[in-house]
Design a protein around this motif. Structure first.
Motif, PDB file in Angstrom:
ATOM      1  N   LEU A   1       8.350  22.201  -1.748  1.00  0.00           N
ATOM      2  CA  LEU A   1       8.886  21.127  -2.176  1.00  0.00           C
ATOM      3  C   LEU A   1       9.081  20.721  -3.584  1.00  0.00           C
ATOM      4  CD1 LEU A   1       7.366  18.602   0.416  1.00  0.00           C
ATOM      5  CD2 LEU A   1       9.455  19.768   0.598  1.00  0.00           C
ATOM      6  N   ASN A   2      10.069  19.942  -4.017  1.00  0.00           N
ATOM      7  CA  ASN A   2      10.124  19.878  -5.481  1.00  0.00           C
ATOM      8  C   ASN A   2       9.339  18.527  -5.728  1.00  0.00           C
ATOM      9  OD1 ASN A   2      11.900  17.479  -5.094  1.00  0.00           O
ATOM     10  ND2 ASN A   2      13.939  18.881  -5.035  1.00  0.00           N
ATOM     11  N   LYS A   3       9.385  18.206  -7.025  1.00  0.00           N
ATOM     12  CA  LYS A   3       8.455  16.816  -7.614  1.00  0.00           C
ATOM     13  C   LYS A   3       9.004  15.675  -7.018  1.00  0.00           C
ATOM     14  CE  LYS A   3       6.822  18.216 -12.009  1.00  0.00           C
ATOM     15  NZ  LYS A   3       6.959  17.740 -13.723  1.00  0.00           N
ATOM     16  N   ALA A   4      10.352  15.444  -6.605  1.00  0.00           N
ATOM     17  CA  ALA A   4      10.955  14.177  -6.008  1.00  0.00           C
ATOM     18  C   ALA A   4      10.146  14.001  -4.758  1.00  0.00           C
ATOM     19  CB  ALA A   4      12.205  14.185  -6.254  1.00  0.00           C
ATOM     20  N   GLN A   5      10.768  15.454  -3.861  1.00  0.00           N
ATOM     21  CA  GLN A   5      10.249  15.354  -2.499  1.00  0.00           C
ATOM     22  C   GLN A   5       8.691  15.126  -2.282  1.00  0.00           C
ATOM     23  OE1 GLN A   5      11.904  19.219  -1.911  1.00  0.00           O
ATOM     24  NE2 GLN A   5      13.656  18.548  -0.774  1.00  0.00           N
ATOM     25  N   LEU A   6       8.002  15.734  -3.181  1.00  0.00           N
ATOM     26  CA  LEU A   6       6.645  15.452  -2.991  1.00  0.00           C
ATOM     27  C   LEU A   6       6.111  14.077  -3.305  1.00  0.00           C
ATOM     28  CD1 LEU A   6       4.856  18.784  -4.802  1.00  0.00           C
ATOM     29  CD2 LEU A   6       4.728  17.999  -2.279  1.00  0.00           C
ATOM     30  N   ARG A   7       6.691  13.472  -4.394  1.00  0.00           N
ATOM     31  CA  ARG A   7       6.307  11.861  -4.714  1.00  0.00           C
ATOM     32  C   ARG A   7       6.770  11.201  -3.520  1.00  0.00           C
ATOM     33  NH1 ARG A   7       9.142  13.101  -9.595  1.00  0.00           N
ATOM     34  NH2 ARG A   7       7.349  13.234 -11.160  1.00  0.00           N
ATOM     35  N   GLN A   8       7.825  11.531  -2.959  1.00  0.00           N
ATOM     36  CA  GLN A   8       7.942  10.386  -1.607  1.00  0.00           C
ATOM     37  C   GLN A   8       7.360  10.734  -0.632  1.00  0.00           C
ATOM     38  OE1 GLN A   8      12.163  11.304   0.101  1.00  0.00           O
ATOM     39  NE2 GLN A   8      12.057   9.281   0.867  1.00  0.00           N
ATOM     40  N   LYS A   9       7.185  12.039  -0.159  1.00  0.00           N
ATOM     41  CA  LYS A   9       6.103  12.400   1.033  1.00  0.00           C
ATOM     42  C   LYS A   9       4.729  11.965   0.505  1.00  0.00           C
ATOM     43  CE  LYS A   9       4.627  16.412   3.572  1.00  0.00           C
ATOM     44  NZ  LYS A   9       4.371  17.799   3.882  1.00  0.00           N
ATOM     45  N   LEU A  10       4.276  12.130  -0.511  1.00  0.00           N
ATOM     46  CA  LEU A  10       2.695  11.780  -0.587  1.00  0.00           C
ATOM     47  C   LEU A  10       2.592  10.385  -0.949  1.00  0.00           C
ATOM     48  CD1 LEU A  10       1.668  15.018  -2.618  1.00  0.00           C
ATOM     49  CD2 LEU A  10       0.952  14.634  -0.287  1.00  0.00           C
ATOM     50  N   GLY A  11       3.491   9.812  -1.496  1.00  0.00           N
ATOM     51  CA  GLY A  11       3.581   8.368  -1.681  1.00  0.00           C
ATOM     52  C   GLY A  11       3.609   7.598  -0.250  1.00  0.00           C
ATOM     53  N   LYS A  12       4.303   7.978   0.446  1.00  0.00           N
ATOM     54  CA  LYS A  12       4.415   7.530   1.971  1.00  0.00           C
ATOM     55  C   LYS A  12       3.195   7.795   2.456  1.00  0.00           C
ATOM     56  CE  LYS A  12       7.895   7.331   5.361  1.00  0.00           C
ATOM     57  NZ  LYS A  12       9.273   7.612   5.960  1.00  0.00           N
ATOM     58  N   LYS A  13       2.699   8.892   2.608  1.00  0.00           N
ATOM     59  CA  LYS A  13       1.294   9.129   3.347  1.00  0.00           C
ATOM     60  C   LYS A  13       0.277   8.237   2.725  1.00  0.00           C
ATOM     61  CE  LYS A  13      -1.654  12.788   4.883  1.00  0.00           C
ATOM     62  NZ  LYS A  13      -1.946  14.080   5.010  1.00  0.00           N
ATOM     63  N   ARG A  14      -0.094   7.983   1.375  1.00  0.00           N
ATOM     64  CA  ARG A  14      -0.741   7.158   0.964  1.00  0.00           C
ATOM     65  C   ARG A  14      -0.467   5.744   1.317  1.00  0.00           C
ATOM     66  NH1 ARG A  14      -1.274   7.624  -5.430  1.00  0.00           N
ATOM     67  NH2 ARG A  14       0.516   5.896  -5.318  1.00  0.00           N
ATOM     68  N   GLN A  15       0.582   5.348   1.450  1.00  0.00           N
ATOM     69  CA  GLN A  15       0.986   3.945   1.534  1.00  0.00           C
ATOM     70  C   GLN A  15       0.542   3.515   3.095  1.00  0.00           C
ATOM     71  OE1 GLN A  15       1.698   1.755  -0.859  1.00  0.00           O
ATOM     72  NE2 GLN A  15       3.842   1.677  -1.281  1.00  0.00           N
ATOM     73  N   THR A  16       0.672   4.487   3.978  1.00  0.00           N
ATOM     74  CA  THR A  16       0.503   4.494   5.296  1.00  0.00           C
ATOM     75  C   THR A  16      -1.109   4.779   5.838  1.00  0.00           C
ATOM     76  OG1 THR A  16       1.121   6.706   5.960  1.00  0.00           O
ATOM     77  CG2 THR A  16       2.733   4.926   5.963  1.00  0.00           C
ATOM     78  N   LEU A  17      -1.895   5.001   4.651  1.00  0.00           N
ATOM     79  CA  LEU A  17      -3.446   5.082   5.011  1.00  0.00           C
ATOM     80  C   LEU A  17      -3.818   3.655   5.521  1.00  0.00           C
ATOM     81  CD1 LEU A  17      -4.880   6.730   1.887  1.00  0.00           C
ATOM     82  CD2 LEU A  17      -4.921   7.706   4.363  1.00  0.00           C
ATOM     83  N   ALA A  18      -4.617   3.818   6.486  1.00  0.00           N
ATOM     84  CA  ALA A  18      -5.046   2.560   6.979  1.00  0.00           C
ATOM     85  C   ALA A  18      -6.164   1.841   5.874  1.00  0.00           C
ATOM     86  CB  ALA A  18      -6.050   2.805   8.383  1.00  0.00           C
ATOM     87  N   LEU A  19      -6.196   0.583   5.910  1.00  0.00           N
ATOM     88  CA  LEU A  19      -6.859   0.008   4.940  1.00  0.00           C
ATOM     89  C   LEU A  19      -8.301   0.467   4.926  1.00  0.00           C
ATOM     90  CD1 LEU A  19      -7.247  -2.234   2.752  1.00  0.00           C
ATOM     91  CD2 LEU A  19      -7.524  -3.802   4.623  1.00  0.00           C
ATOM     92  N   GLU A  20      -9.083   0.401   6.131  1.00  0.00           N
ATOM     93  CA  GLU A  20     -10.370   0.777   6.128  1.00  0.00           C
ATOM     94  C   GLU A  20     -10.634   2.240   5.538  1.00  0.00           C
ATOM     95  OE1 GLU A  20     -13.853   1.748   9.214  1.00  0.00           O
ATOM     96  OE2 GLU A  20     -12.478   0.152   9.808  1.00  0.00           O
ATOM     97  N   ARG A  21      -9.477   3.151   5.779  1.00  0.00           N
ATOM     98  CA  ARG A  21      -9.711   4.669   5.501  1.00  0.00           C
ATOM     99  C   ARG A  21      -9.511   4.539   3.846  1.00  0.00           C
ATOM    100  NH1 ARG A  21     -11.848   8.133   7.688  1.00  0.00           N
ATOM    101  NH2 ARG A  21     -13.010   8.121   5.646  1.00  0.00           N
ATOM    102  N   TRP A  22      -8.524   3.716   3.308  1.00  0.00           N
ATOM    103  CA  TRP A  22      -8.335   3.538   1.841  1.00  0.00           C
ATOM    104  C   TRP A  22      -9.634   3.034   1.249  1.00  0.00           C
ATOM    105  CZ3 TRP A  22      -7.668  -1.090  -0.852  1.00  0.00           C
ATOM    106  CH2 TRP A  22      -7.424  -0.950  -2.160  1.00  0.00           C
TER     107      TRP A  22
END
Length: 184
Positions: free
Chosen positions: A2-23
């Motif tokens: 993936l390019n940088k923009a795609q990685l930013r989107q994918k990983l940012g989304k994954k981080r945002q969807t972490l359950a509060l307790e897991r985070w």
């Protein structure tokens, strides 16, 4: 790859969807890893960040008997100020908390360690940020480039290799909830 923009989107989304307790648990584990890292243990003055967008939360460390510095975004630069727990903060145009502009400034020669937020890092020390270049400009300029810097990420965002550009500047190490690794 993936390019940088795609990685930013994918990983940012994954981080945002972490359950509060897991985070919270993984953020705590990162702080515990940092406490075992010699760079952190020896440091007297540390530059850090206030967590946004579910970046790893380091706030439990800010009670440590160290001098802490945090950035203010001024035009295209990061300006660093000393900050102590319970001092007032302002929210900047990016929604990030930062010290008041009348807080004492930090000179680079006073800094022992920089804890750098990132979306991802790789095992060569390169980081993927938000694309503004704030940290690349800082870390590649004298005298900042001689100060040890650790990328702070969750382990799911730690890769063997990320795409890089000529202006990307490698960090001296990375810390996740599972490990810290130094590259020098």
């Amino acid at each position: 790859m993936l390019n940088k923009a795609q990685l930013r989107q994918k990983l940012g989304k994954k981080r945002q969807t972490l359950a509060l307790e897991r985070w919270q648990v993984d953020s705590h584990l990162i702080t515990q890893q940092l406490l075992t890292c010699p760079l952190y243990q020896k440091a007297k003055t540390i530059l850090a960040y206030f967590s946004v967008r579910q970046e790893p939360d380091l706030s439990s460390l800010f009670q440590d008997p160290k001098q802490w510095g945090f950035p203010r975004c001024v035009k295209k630069e990061l300006i660093w100020h000393f900050w102590q727990a319970n001092e007032p903060l302002n929210r900047n145009k990016y929604g990030i908390l930062e010290p008041c502009d009348d807080s004492p400034l930090i000179k680079p020669e006073a800094v022992d360690l920089i804890l750098v937020p990132a979306i991802a890092c790789d095992r060569r020390g390169y980081r993927l940020g938000y694309g503004g270049g704030f940290y690349d400009r800082l870390l590649s300029s004298l005298p900042w480039k001689t100060i040890p810097s650790l990328g702070i990420i969750f382990d799911f965002a730690y890769f063997a290799q990320l795409p890089t550009d000529p202006w990307d500047f490698p960090l001296k190490g990375v810390c996740t909830e599972k490990e810290w690794q130094l590259f020098f």
